[in-house]
Design a protein around this motif. Structure first.
Motif, mmCIF file in Angstrom:
data_model
loop_
_atom_site.group_PDB
_atom_site.id
_atom_site.type_symbol
_atom_site.label_atom_id
_atom_site.label_comp_id
_atom_site.label_asym_id
_atom_site.label_seq_id
_atom_site.Cartn_x
_atom_site.Cartn_y
_atom_site.Cartn_z
ATOM 1 N N LEU A 59 0.964 -1.247 0.228
ATOM 2 C CA LEU A 59 -0.125 -0.153 -0.183
ATOM 3 C C LEU A 59 0.860 1.284 0.171
ATOM 4 O O LEU A 59 0.427 2.267 -0.558
ATOM 5 C CB LEU A 59 -0.777 0.050 1.269
ATOM 6 N N LYS A 60 1.982 1.377 0.601
ATOM 7 C CA LYS A 60 2.804 2.315 0.893
ATOM 8 C C LYS A 60 3.542 2.794 -0.779
ATOM 9 O O LYS A 60 3.583 3.902 -1.210
ATOM 10 C CB LYS A 60 4.196 2.201 1.938
ATOM 11 N N LEU A 61 3.875 1.547 -1.047
ATOM 12 C CA LEU A 61 4.348 1.590 -2.504
ATOM 13 C C LEU A 61 3.426 2.150 -3.677
ATOM 14 O O LEU A 61 3.858 2.910 -4.440
ATOM 15 C CB LEU A 61 5.092 0.215 -3.066
ATOM 16 N N LYS A 62 2.376 1.658 -3.382
ATOM 17 C CA LYS A 62 1.128 2.067 -4.363
ATOM 18 C C LYS A 62 0.773 3.659 -4.264
ATOM 19 O O LYS A 62 0.783 4.475 -5.245
ATOM 20 C CB LYS A 62 -0.129 1.415 -4.166
ATOM 21 N N LYS A 63 0.921 4.069 -2.720
ATOM 22 C CA LYS A 63 0.910 5.583 -2.597
ATOM 23 C C LYS A 63 1.908 6.194 -3.135
ATOM 24 O O LYS A 63 1.765 7.461 -3.722
ATOM 25 C CB LYS A 63 0.606 5.738 -1.112
ATOM 26 N N SER A 64 2.973 5.782 -3.028
ATOM 27 C CA SER A 64 4.154 6.521 -3.486
ATOM 28 C C SER A 64 4.104 6.666 -5.043
ATOM 29 O O SER A 64 4.608 7.678 -5.604
ATOM 30 C CB SER A 64 5.430 5.657 -2.967
ATOM 31 N N LEU A 65 3.737 5.597 -5.858
ATOM 32 C CA LEU A 65 3.682 5.637 -7.198
ATOM 33 C C LEU A 65 2.654 6.723 -7.691
ATOM 34 O O LEU A 65 2.752 7.451 -8.494
ATOM 35 C CB LEU A 65 3.452 4.187 -7.816
ATOM 36 N N GLN A 66 1.632 6.726 -7.012
ATOM 37 C CA GLN A 66 0.441 7.586 -7.231
ATOM 38 C C GLN A 66 0.724 9.010 -6.842
ATOM 39 O O GLN A 66 0.336 9.717 -7.741
ATOM 40 C CB GLN A 66 -0.860 7.272 -6.393
ATOM 41 N N ASP A 67 1.340 9.233 -5.763
ATOM 42 C CA ASP A 67 1.701 10.582 -5.495
ATOM 43 C C ASP A 67 2.810 10.980 -6.392
ATOM 44 O O ASP A 67 3.100 12.383 -6.871
ATOM 45 C CB ASP A 67 2.383 10.680 -4.197
ATOM 46 N N SER A 68 3.723 10.336 -7.056
ATOM 47 C CA SER A 68 4.826 10.945 -7.700
ATOM 48 C C SER A 68 4.521 11.027 -9.015
ATOM 49 O O SER A 68 5.236 11.331 -10.056
ATOM 50 C CB SER A 68 6.035 10.041 -7.397
ATOM 51 N N PHE A 69 3.194 10.213 -9.644
ATOM 52 C CA PHE A 69 2.836 10.390 -11.090
ATOM 53 C C PHE A 69 3.020 11.552 -11.777
ATOM 54 O O PHE A 69 2.409 12.480 -11.222
ATOM 55 C CB PHE A 69 1.636 9.787 -11.180
ATOM 56 N N GLY A 70 3.519 11.717 -12.547
ATOM 57 C CA GLY A 70 3.492 12.923 -13.374
ATOM 58 C C GLY A 70 4.694 14.006 -12.979
ATOM 59 O O GLY A 70 4.962 15.021 -13.504
ATOM 60 N N ALA A 71 5.431 13.468 -12.183
ATOM 61 C CA ALA A 71 6.815 14.225 -11.506
ATOM 62 C C ALA A 71 7.887 14.427 -12.473
ATOM 63 O O ALA A 71 8.420 15.443 -12.843
ATOM 64 C CB ALA A 71 7.280 13.742 -10.174
#
Length: 85
Positions: free
Chosen positions: A43-55
């Motif tokens: 879940l943490k990895l998924k959130k990190s990927l979602q948060d960094s999308f488009g960076a």
């Protein structure tokens, strides 16, 4: 080793029955803790990927427009020169 605390939560009856049949009583807490750690990590990895999308913006990295192979080769070549000295 971290201290342990008791937690009470509800599980679907069929899942709990299957769990109790598959895991011996003295290992149940360990199995649940390991499964929970694994799921929290996911879940943490998924959130990190979602948060960094488009960076990553292509306009900020024109050196990669033709792909990464040439860029990586240039990086490796430059570090080889400094390592051999």
């Amino acid at each position: 080793m971290a201290t342990s605390k008791q937690a009470n939560f509800l599980l679907p009856e069929d899942l709990l029955d299957e769990f109790r049949k598959a895991v011996p009583g003295r290992q149940q807490s360990k199995v649940v803790a390991e499964a929970l750690r694994k799921e929290l990590k996911r879940l943490k990895l998924k959130k990190s990927l979602q948060d960094s999308f488009g960076a990553w913006k292509e306009k900020d990295h024109p050196e990669l427009k033709e792909g990464t192979e040439g860029f990586v080769r240039r990086l490796r070549k430059s570090t080889r020169l400094t390592r051999s000295q």
